[in-house]
Design a protein around this motif. Sequence first.
Motif, PDB file in Angstrom:
ATOM      1  N   UNK A   1       9.703  -1.324   4.223  1.00  0.00           N
ATOM      2  CA  UNK A   1       9.281  -2.411   3.392  1.00  0.00           C
ATOM      3  C   UNK A   1       8.528  -2.567   2.809  1.00  0.00           C
ATOM      4  N   UNK A   2       6.668  -2.177   3.612  1.00  0.00           N
ATOM      5  CA  UNK A   2       5.469  -1.802   3.047  1.00  0.00           C
ATOM      6  C   UNK A   2       5.311  -1.208   2.133  1.00  0.00           C
ATOM      7  N   UNK A   3       4.839  -0.938   0.965  1.00  0.00           N
ATOM      8  CA  UNK A   3       4.871  -0.133  -0.050  1.00  0.00           C
ATOM      9  C   UNK A   3       3.745  -0.176  -0.157  1.00  0.00           C
ATOM     10  N   UNK A   4       2.229  -0.843   0.109  1.00  0.00           N
ATOM     11  CA  UNK A   4       1.214  -0.694  -0.273  1.00  0.00           C
ATOM     12  C   UNK A   4       0.309  -0.744   1.581  1.00  0.00           C
ATOM     13  N   UNK A   5       0.565   0.308   2.190  1.00  0.00           N
ATOM     14  CA  UNK A   5       0.267   0.894   3.343  1.00  0.00           C
ATOM     15  C   UNK A   5       0.967   0.150   4.555  1.00  0.00           C
ATOM     16  N   UNK A   6       1.001   0.440   5.499  1.00  0.00           N
ATOM     17  CA  UNK A   6       1.809   0.229   7.032  1.00  0.00           C
ATOM     18  C   UNK A   6       0.727  -0.829   7.477  1.00  0.00           C
TER      19      UNK A   6
END
Length: 102
Positions: free
Chosen positions: A9-14
């Motif tokens: 779900x995270x789109x700006x890195x893990x």
Amino acid sequence: SRVRRIMLEKHNGFPSLNVTARLFHLTPRTLHRRLLEEGTSFKEILEQVRHTLAVEYLKAGHLSIEEIAYTLGYTDMANFRRAFKRWEAMPPSRYRAAQDAV
């Protein structure tokens, strides 16, 4: 599966282990211990998620291999290539070419 879902779900890195633990209202040590009880680790889940996304991105063909590596958190193309060869037994460029030929 909940940790995997958060990573996807995270789109700006893990998220890191610490951030993920906070999202579950756990200490990092407790999250680590619970993952071990399920026979996995944070690192293994991250590897699986990166593998899954790498394959999806290569099949889609919208991003360059360099963009995929950066998107998956690799700062060095060589590290991404090495990981991909470990997963699929071929470099990402050959995998993409094979997908295009199908």
